[in-house]
Design an enzyme around this catalytic site. Sequence first.
Site, PDB file in Angstrom:
ATOM      1  N   HIS A   8       1.286   4.094   7.608  1.00 48.56           N
ATOM      2  CA  HIS A   8       1.685   4.722   5.999  1.00 48.56           C
ATOM      3  C   HIS A   8       2.149   6.172   6.195  1.00 48.56           C
ATOM      4  O   HIS A   8       2.294   6.802   7.347  1.00 48.56           O
ATOM      5  CB  HIS A   8       0.389   4.668   5.340  1.00 48.56           C
ATOM      6  N   SER A  47       0.765  -1.354   0.088  1.00 48.96           N
ATOM      7  CA  SER A  47      -0.017   0.069  -0.045  1.00 48.96           C
ATOM      8  C   SER A  47       0.713   1.367   0.022  1.00 48.96           C
ATOM      9  O   SER A  47       0.338   2.257  -0.569  1.00 48.96           O
ATOM     10  CB  SER A  47      -0.953   0.195   1.314  1.00 48.96           C
ATOM     11  N   ASP A  88      -0.540   7.497  10.045  1.00 46.89           N
ATOM     12  CA  ASP A  88      -1.560   6.674  10.849  1.00 46.89           C
ATOM     13  C   ASP A  88      -0.643   5.735  11.652  1.00 46.89           C
ATOM     14  O   ASP A  88      -1.377   4.523  12.270  1.00 46.89           O
ATOM     15  CB  ASP A  88      -2.430   5.820   9.924  1.00 46.89           C
TER      16      ASP A  88
END
Length: 248
Positions: A200, A24, A197
Amino acid sequence: MALPEAGACSRLLLRPRIVLFGDSITEFSFQENGWGASVAHRLARKCDVLNRGLSGYNTRWAKIVLPRLIYKESNAKNTIAVTVFFGANDSALKDVNPKQHVPLDEYADNLKSMIQYLKSVDIPEDKIILVTPPPLHEMTWEKECIAKGEKLNRFNSTTGEYANACVKVARDCGTDVIDLWTLMQKNNQGFSCYLLDGLHLSGEGNNFLANQLWSLLEQRTSTLPVQLPYWRDVDHLHPEASLLGESS
């Protein structure tokens, strides 16, 4: 007026390319102020930067899909660099997140397998850049987990073990590596500013990685020409002469 056939042009424009392969953190790298977008901006009209990020993936799954994403017929010889950026999911705790967890030894073996595959499709070690997972800010990430009704599923110390394994694989296989886990914690500095967060990258973290990656790419791309002339240099009366290299 009909467009000219491709064969009528003096030559096709085949741009060199950089492939970003990861989880991600790579998939999100083309968001506003993302590290992938930053590199693509610096190489506009010189090189294509391709995002092949897959959110949530670990190296076990990445190893399986890599041959579907990069192969000889995909113009691998025209590839300047490939980043391989996994570990944030592999390092998830087995007892809390068994779906994404990959044992440390297997993680290292999977990275080696992907390097060997890339070499088999004519992308040598000096074009491969491994990136370690960034450090994990446990307090912030735990809040994200609790909001989803889950327990904290990663530890920064565990992530560090995977980062160290990634660095060792790079050393053993002769590839470049960006050790984000270590660099972001250099001199015991606080690193939460680099994370959105807890896991990330934030805007500052994206900028940090973009600069680290650019330090490896700048020399490799410095001689790439800008493709097609600047608009003020196009002969508006005879554009074919400027754009196709044809005589008027």
